[in-house]
Design a protein around this motif. Structure first.
Motif, PDB file in Angstrom:
ATOM      1  N   SER A 153      46.263  -5.602  60.232  1.00  0.00           N
ATOM      2  CA  SER A 153      45.153  -4.681  59.944  1.00  0.00           C
ATOM      3  C   SER A 153      44.502  -4.211  61.235  1.00  0.00           C
ATOM      4  O   SER A 153      43.970  -3.102  61.314  1.00  0.00           O
ATOM      5  CB  SER A 153      44.113  -5.344  59.028  1.00  0.00           C
ATOM      6  N   ILE A 156      46.342  -1.167  62.653  1.00  0.00           N
ATOM      7  CA  ILE A 156      45.913   0.051  61.966  1.00  0.00           C
ATOM      8  C   ILE A 156      44.532   0.482  62.460  1.00  0.00           C
ATOM      9  O   ILE A 156      44.285   1.662  62.727  1.00  0.00           O
ATOM     10  CB  ILE A 156      45.912  -0.172  60.441  1.00  0.00           C
ATOM     11  N   SER A 159      44.534   2.198  65.763  1.00  0.00           N
ATOM     12  CA  SER A 159      45.069   3.559  65.737  1.00  0.00           C
ATOM     13  C   SER A 159      44.105   4.550  65.094  1.00  0.00           C
ATOM     14  O   SER A 159      44.263   5.763  65.253  1.00  0.00           O
ATOM     15  CB  SER A 159      46.395   3.586  64.970  1.00  0.00           C
ATOM     16  N   MET A 160      43.097   4.029  64.373  1.00  0.00           N
ATOM     17  CA  MET A 160      42.174   4.904  63.646  1.00  0.00           C
ATOM     18  C   MET A 160      40.825   5.078  64.337  1.00  0.00           C
ATOM     19  O   MET A 160      40.097   6.028  64.062  1.00  0.00           O
ATOM     20  CB  MET A 160      41.950   4.371  62.231  1.00  0.00           C
ATOM     21  N   VAL A 260      40.262   1.552  55.144  1.00  0.00           N
ATOM     22  CA  VAL A 260      41.606   2.008  55.504  1.00  0.00           C
ATOM     23  C   VAL A 260      42.657   0.985  55.098  1.00  0.00           C
ATOM     24  O   VAL A 260      43.698   1.324  54.537  1.00  0.00           O
ATOM     25  CB  VAL A 260      41.705   2.273  57.019  1.00  0.00           C
ATOM     26  N   ALA A 261      42.396  -0.266  55.408  1.00  0.00           N
ATOM     27  CA  ALA A 261      43.355  -1.341  55.145  1.00  0.00           C
ATOM     28  C   ALA A 261      42.605  -2.647  54.968  1.00  0.00           C
ATOM     29  O   ALA A 261      41.439  -2.763  55.359  1.00  0.00           O
ATOM     30  CB  ALA A 261      44.355  -1.459  56.299  1.00  0.00           C
ATOM     31  N   LEU A 304      47.719   1.086  51.433  1.00  0.00           N
ATOM     32  CA  LEU A 304      46.751   1.973  52.082  1.00  0.00           C
ATOM     33  C   LEU A 304      46.032   2.885  51.107  1.00  0.00           C
ATOM     34  O   LEU A 304      44.991   3.455  51.442  1.00  0.00           O
ATOM     35  CB  LEU A 304      47.455   2.815  53.155  1.00  0.00           C
ATOM     36  N   GLU A 308      47.164   6.502  52.691  1.00  0.00           N
ATOM     37  CA  GLU A 308      48.611   6.624  52.853  1.00  0.00           C
ATOM     38  C   GLU A 308      48.916   7.970  53.508  1.00  0.00           C
ATOM     39  O   GLU A 308      48.475   9.024  53.046  1.00  0.00           O
ATOM     40  CB  GLU A 308      49.300   6.547  51.492  1.00  0.00           C
ATOM     41  N   VAL A 311      47.385   7.288  58.488  1.00  0.00           N
ATOM     42  CA  VAL A 311      47.474   6.408  59.652  1.00  0.00           C
ATOM     43  C   VAL A 311      48.627   6.900  60.523  1.00  0.00           C
ATOM     44  O   VAL A 311      49.700   7.226  59.997  1.00  0.00           O
ATOM     45  CB  VAL A 311      47.721   4.944  59.220  1.00  0.00           C
ATOM     46  N   ALA A 315      51.779   3.727  64.566  1.00  0.00           N
ATOM     47  CA  ALA A 315      51.119   2.475  64.200  1.00  0.00           C
ATOM     48  C   ALA A 315      51.800   1.845  62.996  1.00  0.00           C
ATOM     49  O   ALA A 315      52.027   0.622  62.963  1.00  0.00           O
ATOM     50  CB  ALA A 315      49.641   2.726  63.895  1.00  0.00           C
ATOM     51  N   MET A 316      52.147   2.649  62.000  1.00  0.00           N
ATOM     52  CA  MET A 316      52.793   2.110  60.806  1.00  0.00           C
ATOM     53  C   MET A 316      54.188   1.577  61.127  1.00  0.00           C
ATOM     54  O   MET A 316      54.638   0.588  60.535  1.00  0.00           O
ATOM     55  CB  MET A 316      52.868   3.172  59.714  1.00  0.00           C
ATOM     56  N   VAL A 319      53.555  -1.778  62.575  1.00  0.00           N
ATOM     57  CA  VAL A 319      53.195  -2.704  61.501  1.00  0.00           C
ATOM     58  C   VAL A 319      54.450  -3.181  60.775  1.00  0.00           C
ATOM     59  O   VAL A 319      54.616  -4.383  60.513  1.00  0.00           O
ATOM     60  CB  VAL A 319      52.230  -2.024  60.501  1.00  0.00           C
TER      61      VAL A 319
END
Length: 343
Positions: A153, A156, A159-160, A260-261, A304, A308, A311, A315-316, A319
């Protein structure tokens, strides 16, 4: 204030849940004679210091109600039990003859262990900050070691966030909270090495207004993303139009434009391991916290939802790569129980 609702509501101060023939049939066990099913059930009592809606406790409660639905256990519980009353309630359940008592003895370690020693024929599965002790062979300890999901998490979150200024609000600086915060921060730094963190503890496990107030102060101090270890933080984020990362439970549906997550804790593997050992007569002093690891199915990253596709793909991809490595035992998230500090 937004809470996860329990699967079953308590009937009174001490909720009692018993699976009958209809419940067994629903779980696919209806072909078994009802009497035989009842004989094989393990009687479980749980003692919680907060309401069952509270996120940490809700995961234990939901796992227990799931075991009721599967016809494995009979279940009763006490919620909002004060620390000063905890030992008495433990004795009350033990005297009633239940097979297993589940609880959270973080604030009552000494008193709880005294009770456990008095009832050697009762199995105890208790949340604890201390390791298993052979002097208490009927005590298995656990904690939510969900650092794997918390780390993911954090990737994510990193990255946000636009400013790299992240606020983190926790309950108490105890190992179970500290390790998740450190893992989250490590994940953030994977993609945002220069990130700075505001860290604060509210001194309560369930005080949404105080958590919200603390979060507001962090936002005033420049945070554009919050780590919501406690209820109330996501409310502040929502009101101020910034993002949040959830913890233990999935609140995305409640905050579709905010959360977000989330790192999810699944207590089912822990409970199932304890029930199996109790039934086999092999229950002993050991650390059941390992069943919270991702490779054991004890934690995961929540879907997400409305985020979805929002992100960054890089980054995904990271992950996904790290998730596979964690499950394969090729990547280990550090467990750091030291109190985190603001940077």
């Amino acid at each position: 204030m937004k809470l996860t609702k329990p699967v079953f509501a308590p009937l009174n101060r001490r909720g009692v849940l018993k699976g009958g023939a209809a419940l067994a049939a629903t779980a696919g066990l209806g072909a078994m004679p009802t009497g035989l099913l009842a004989q094989e059930k393990i009687s479980v009592a749980a003692i919680y210091t907060v309401p069952v809606e509270q996120q940490w406790v809700s995961r234990i409660h939901n796992a227990a109600t799931g075991a009721v639905e599967a016809g494995q256990i009979e279940y009763q519980f006490s919620e909002s039990t004060s620390n000063t009353d905890y030992a008495r309630v433990m004795r009350e359940y033990a005297d009633s003859g239940v097979d297993m008592i589940i609880g959270e003895m973080f604030a009552v370690e000494q008193e709880a262990r005294e009770v456990i020693a008095e009832y050697p024929n009762t199995t105890f599965l208790m949340g604890s900050s201390f390791p298993a002790d052979e002097n208490y062979p009927n005590l298995g300890v656990f904690d939510n070691y969900i650092q794997d999901a918390s780390y993911l998490s954090g990737i994510i979150a990193g990255s946000m966030t636009e400013t790299g200024n992240i606020g983190m609000v926790g309950g108490f600086p105890i190992p179970e909270v500290n390790r998740l915060m450190h893992a989250f921060m490590a994940g953030v730094r994977e993609v945002k090495p220069e990130a700075k963190f505001q860290v604060s503890f509210i001194g309560s496990w369930f005080d949404p207004p105080k958590a919200k107030e603390t979060a507001f102060a962090m936002i005033e101090n420049g945070a554009d993303l919050l780590y919501a270890e406690r209820f109330g933080v996501s409310d502040a984020a929502q009101e101020k139009g910034i993002l949040a990362i959830g913890n233990v439970i999935d609140t995305q549906a409640d905050y579709p434009e905010t959360v977000v997550a989330s790192a999810l804790w699944h207590f089912e593997p822990t409970l199932q391991a304890a029930l199996a050992n109790h039934k086999a007569g092999t229950f002993k002093a050991e650390n059941y916290g390992v069943y919270s690891f991702m490779k054991e199915g004890g934690c995961s990253l929540a879907p997400l939802g409305t985020f979805e596709g929002k992100v960054p793909a890089e980054a995904m991809a990271l992950v996904e790569e790290r998730t596979k490595a964690i499950k394969a035992g090729e990547f280990t998230v550090e467990i750091n129980d030291d109190e985190p500090a603001s940077s």
